[in-house]
Design a protein around this motif. Structure first.
Motif, PDB file in Angstrom:
ATOM      1  N   ARG A   1       0.833  -1.202   0.000  1.00 32.58           N
ATOM      2  CA  ARG A   1       0.000   0.000   0.000  1.00 32.58           C
ATOM      3  C   ARG A   1       0.874   1.261   0.000  1.00 32.58           C
ATOM      4  O   ARG A   1       0.645   2.195  -0.776  1.00 32.58           O
ATOM      5  CB  ARG A   1      -0.935   0.000   1.208  1.00 32.58           C
ATOM      6  N   ILE A   2       1.898   1.256   0.843  1.00 37.74           N
ATOM      7  CA  ILE A   2       2.790   2.422   0.926  1.00 37.74           C
ATOM      8  C   ILE A   2       3.527   2.618  -0.394  1.00 37.74           C
ATOM      9  O   ILE A   2       3.686   3.748  -0.868  1.00 37.74           O
ATOM     10  CB  ILE A   2       3.779   2.259   2.099  1.00 37.74           C
ATOM     11  N   LYS A   3       3.979   1.516  -1.002  1.00 39.01           N
ATOM     12  CA  LYS A   3       4.672   1.616  -2.288  1.00 39.01           C
ATOM     13  C   LYS A   3       3.748   2.195  -3.353  1.00 39.01           C
ATOM     14  O   LYS A   3       4.165   3.054  -4.136  1.00 39.01           O
ATOM     15  CB  LYS A   3       5.193   0.253  -2.730  1.00 39.01           C
ATOM     16  N   GLU A   4       2.490   1.747  -3.382  1.00 36.19           N
ATOM     17  CA  GLU A   4       1.533   2.277  -4.359  1.00 36.19           C
ATOM     18  C   GLU A   4       1.313   3.769  -4.137  1.00 36.19           C
ATOM     19  O   GLU A   4       1.274   4.547  -5.094  1.00 36.19           O
ATOM     20  CB  GLU A   4       0.209   1.519  -4.266  1.00 36.19           C
ATOM     21  N   GLU A   5       1.195   4.176  -2.860  1.00 39.34           N
ATOM     22  CA  GLU A   5       1.024   5.601  -2.550  1.00 39.34           C
ATOM     23  C   GLU A   5       2.265   6.387  -2.966  1.00 39.34           C
ATOM     24  O   GLU A   5       2.156   7.490  -3.507  1.00 39.34           O
ATOM     25  CB  GLU A   5       0.751   5.790  -1.060  1.00 39.34           C
ATOM     26  N   TYR A   6       3.437   5.809  -2.692  1.00 41.13           N
ATOM     27  CA  TYR A   6       4.679   6.495  -3.056  1.00 41.13           C
ATOM     28  C   TYR A   6       4.795   6.633  -4.568  1.00 41.13           C
ATOM     29  O   TYR A   6       5.207   7.685  -5.072  1.00 41.13           O
ATOM     30  CB  TYR A   6       5.885   5.730  -2.489  1.00 41.13           C
ATOM     31  N   ASP A   7       4.429   5.563  -5.291  1.00 42.94           N
ATOM     32  CA  ASP A   7       4.456   5.622  -6.752  1.00 42.94           C
ATOM     33  C   ASP A   7       3.562   6.750  -7.256  1.00 42.94           C
ATOM     34  O   ASP A   7       3.951   7.524  -8.135  1.00 42.94           O
ATOM     35  CB  ASP A   7       4.014   4.291  -7.358  1.00 42.94           C
ATOM     36  N   LYS A   8       2.367   6.858  -6.683  1.00 43.99           N
ATOM     37  CA  LYS A   8       1.435   7.920  -7.082  1.00 43.99           C
ATOM     38  C   LYS A   8       2.028   9.290  -6.759  1.00 43.99           C
ATOM     39  O   LYS A   8       1.912  10.225  -7.556  1.00 43.99           O
ATOM     40  CB  LYS A   8       0.091   7.745  -6.381  1.00 43.99           C
ATOM     41  N   THR A   9       2.659   9.400  -5.606  1.00 47.84           N
ATOM     42  CA  THR A   9       3.267  10.668  -5.207  1.00 47.84           C
ATOM     43  C   THR A   9       4.382  11.057  -6.176  1.00 47.84           C
ATOM     44  O   THR A   9       4.484  12.218  -6.584  1.00 47.84           O
ATOM     45  CB  THR A   9       3.818  10.574  -3.767  1.00 47.84           C
ATOM     46  N   CYS A  10       5.210  10.069  -6.539  1.00 49.01           N
ATOM     47  CA  CYS A  10       6.305  10.350  -7.486  1.00 49.01           C
ATOM     48  C   CYS A  10       5.754  10.844  -8.819  1.00 49.01           C
ATOM     49  O   CYS A  10       6.253  11.827  -9.385  1.00 49.01           O
ATOM     50  CB  CYS A  10       7.158   9.111  -7.706  1.00 49.01           C
ATOM     51  N   LEU A  11       4.733  10.171  -9.317  1.00 52.69           N
ATOM     52  CA  LEU A  11       4.144  10.583 -10.597  1.00 52.69           C
ATOM     53  C   LEU A  11       3.481  11.960 -10.467  1.00 52.69           C
ATOM     54  O   LEU A  11       3.590  12.790 -11.375  1.00 52.69           O
ATOM     55  CB  LEU A  11       3.145   9.539 -11.086  1.00 52.69           C
ATOM     56  N   HIS A  12       2.833  12.193  -9.340  1.00 52.51           N
ATOM     57  CA  HIS A  12       2.212  13.504  -9.112  1.00 52.51           C
ATOM     58  C   HIS A  12       3.281  14.598  -9.088  1.00 52.51           C
ATOM     59  O   HIS A  12       3.104  15.666  -9.687  1.00 52.51           O
ATOM     60  CB  HIS A  12       1.423  13.493  -7.799  1.00 52.51           C
ATOM     61  N   ASP A  13       4.386  14.332  -8.401  1.00 47.99           N
ATOM     62  CA  ASP A  13       5.474  15.311  -8.350  1.00 47.99           C
ATOM     63  C   ASP A  13       6.048  15.566  -9.746  1.00 47.99           C
ATOM     64  O   ASP A  13       6.349  16.709 -10.101  1.00 47.99           O
ATOM     65  CB  ASP A  13       6.589  14.834  -7.408  1.00 47.99           C
ATOM     66  N   ALA A  14       6.197  14.491 -10.527  1.00 46.18           N
ATOM     67  CA  ALA A  14       6.702  14.650 -11.897  1.00 46.18           C
ATOM     68  C   ALA A  14       5.739  15.493 -12.727  1.00 46.18           C
ATOM     69  O   ALA A  14       6.170  16.355 -13.519  1.00 46.18           O
ATOM     70  CB  ALA A  14       6.906  13.278 -12.542  1.00 46.18           C
ATOM     71  N   GLU A  15       4.448  15.273 -12.544  1.00 47.41           N
ATOM     72  CA  GLU A  15       3.449  16.079 -13.266  1.00 47.41           C
ATOM     73  C   GLU A  15       3.512  17.540 -12.826  1.00 47.41           C
ATOM     74  O   GLU A  15       3.376  18.450 -13.653  1.00 47.41           O
ATOM     75  CB  GLU A  15       2.049  15.515 -13.024  1.00 47.41           C
TER      76      GLU A  15
ATOM     77  N   LEU B   1       8.503  22.186  -4.032  1.00 42.93           N
ATOM     78  CA  LEU B   1       7.755  20.925  -4.080  1.00 42.93           C
ATOM     79  C   LEU B   1       8.273  19.896  -3.068  1.00 42.93           C
ATOM     80  O   LEU B   1       7.765  18.779  -3.001  1.00 42.93           O
ATOM     81  CB  LEU B   1       7.829  20.319  -5.491  1.00 42.93           C
ATOM     82  N   GLU B   2       9.278  20.298  -2.278  1.00 41.63           N
ATOM     83  CA  GLU B   2       9.884  19.415  -1.275  1.00 41.63           C
ATOM     84  C   GLU B   2      10.438  18.144  -1.918  1.00 41.63           C
ATOM     85  O   GLU B   2      10.223  17.032  -1.440  1.00 41.63           O
ATOM     86  CB  GLU B   2       8.893  19.087  -0.153  1.00 41.63           C
ATOM     87  N   LEU B   3      11.192  18.334  -3.009  1.00 48.52           N
ATOM     88  CA  LEU B   3      11.826  17.215  -3.716  1.00 48.52           C
ATOM     89  C   LEU B   3      13.327  17.284  -3.486  1.00 48.52           C
ATOM     90  O   LEU B   3      13.897  18.365  -3.319  1.00 48.52           O
ATOM     91  CB  LEU B   3      11.547  17.312  -5.219  1.00 48.52           C
ATOM     92  N   ASP B   4      13.967  16.130  -3.493  1.00 42.08           N
ATOM     93  CA  ASP B   4      15.425  16.103  -3.363  1.00 42.08           C
ATOM     94  C   ASP B   4      16.080  16.587  -4.645  1.00 42.08           C
ATOM     95  O   ASP B   4      17.053  17.334  -4.604  1.00 42.08           O
ATOM     96  CB  ASP B   4      15.915  14.680  -3.058  1.00 42.08           C
ATOM     97  N   GLU B   5      15.550  16.129  -5.776  1.00 44.32           N
ATOM     98  CA  GLU B   5      16.158  16.445  -7.064  1.00 44.32           C
ATOM     99  C   GLU B   5      15.088  16.520  -8.140  1.00 44.32           C
ATOM    100  O   GLU B   5      14.010  15.941  -8.006  1.00 44.32           O
ATOM    101  CB  GLU B   5      17.156  15.350  -7.467  1.00 44.32           C
ATOM    102  N   ILE B   6      15.430  17.225  -9.199  1.00 49.45           N
ATOM    103  CA  ILE B   6      14.612  17.236 -10.414  1.00 49.45           C
ATOM    104  C   ILE B   6      15.528  16.848 -11.562  1.00 49.45           C
ATOM    105  O   ILE B   6      16.655  17.341 -11.663  1.00 49.45           O
ATOM    106  CB  ILE B   6      13.993  18.629 -10.684  1.00 49.45           C
ATOM    107  N   HIS B   7      15.047  15.932 -12.398  1.00 50.77           N
ATOM    108  CA  HIS B   7      15.806  15.512 -13.577  1.00 50.77           C
ATOM    109  C   HIS B   7      14.946  15.766 -14.808  1.00 50.77           C
ATOM    110  O   HIS B   7      13.768  15.430 -14.830  1.00 50.77           O
ATOM    111  CB  HIS B   7      16.146  14.018 -13.507  1.00 50.77           C
TER     112      HIS B   7
END
Length: 148
Positions: free
Chosen positions: A63-77, A103-109
């Motif tokens: 569940r946490i991994k799925e939420e994290y995946d969604k968060t990563c994609l949301h941050d990328a968007e 956006l409280e991100l470590d890095e942007i690529h």
């Protein structure tokens, strides 16, 4: 010479001692078997509880991994949206670092159409691609859905 009464008393005492020892050995053996059964039952119960805890932890991790995946994609968007509004920031490391902080991100690529990092907040990653590792490969589907 000993009397018959003394001989009988001696045999009765000997028999009583032998019987007492046999009874003690039987009781000790029975106690050991009972305790072994209790230990096995306790261990079995513990293993059942551990299996339940492991299953719950695996479900929670999924569940946490799925939420994290969604968060990563949301941050990328969110980064993509900011860069559409401010295209000059694509090659401006300082601006990208500012966006990362907001956006409280470590890095942007920033990737090209082949999935190779061409810009971002840390130049040491330039040239890495989606095939450079599992963490990077997570974002590979974005290439197929670049306009979605």
């Amino acid at each position: 010479m000993k009397s018959l009464k003394q001989i009988i008393n001696r045999y009765i005492r000997s028999a009583a001692i032998v019987m007492a020892l046999v009874i003690l050995v039987v009781i000790a053996f029975a106690e050991i078997l009972i305790e072994q059964g209790r230990v096995e039952d306790t261990a079995a119960g513990t293993f059942v509880r551990l299996e339940q805890i492991i299953e719950e932890n695996e479900n929670e991790l999924k569940r946490i991994k799925e939420e994290y995946d969604k968060t990563c994609l949301h941050d990328a968007e969110a980064v993509a949206f900011l860069l559409q509004k401010d295209p000059e920031a694509t090659n401006d490391t300082l601006k990208l670092k500012k966006y990362a902080d907001i956006l409280e991100l470590d890095e942007i690529h920033i990737f090209d159409e082949t999935g190779t990092i061409v810009s971002g907040t840390d130049p040491k990653y330039y040239g890495y691609s989606f095939s450079s590792g599992e963490q990077m490969a997570f974002f590979a589907p974005m290439l197929a859905d670049a306009h979605g």
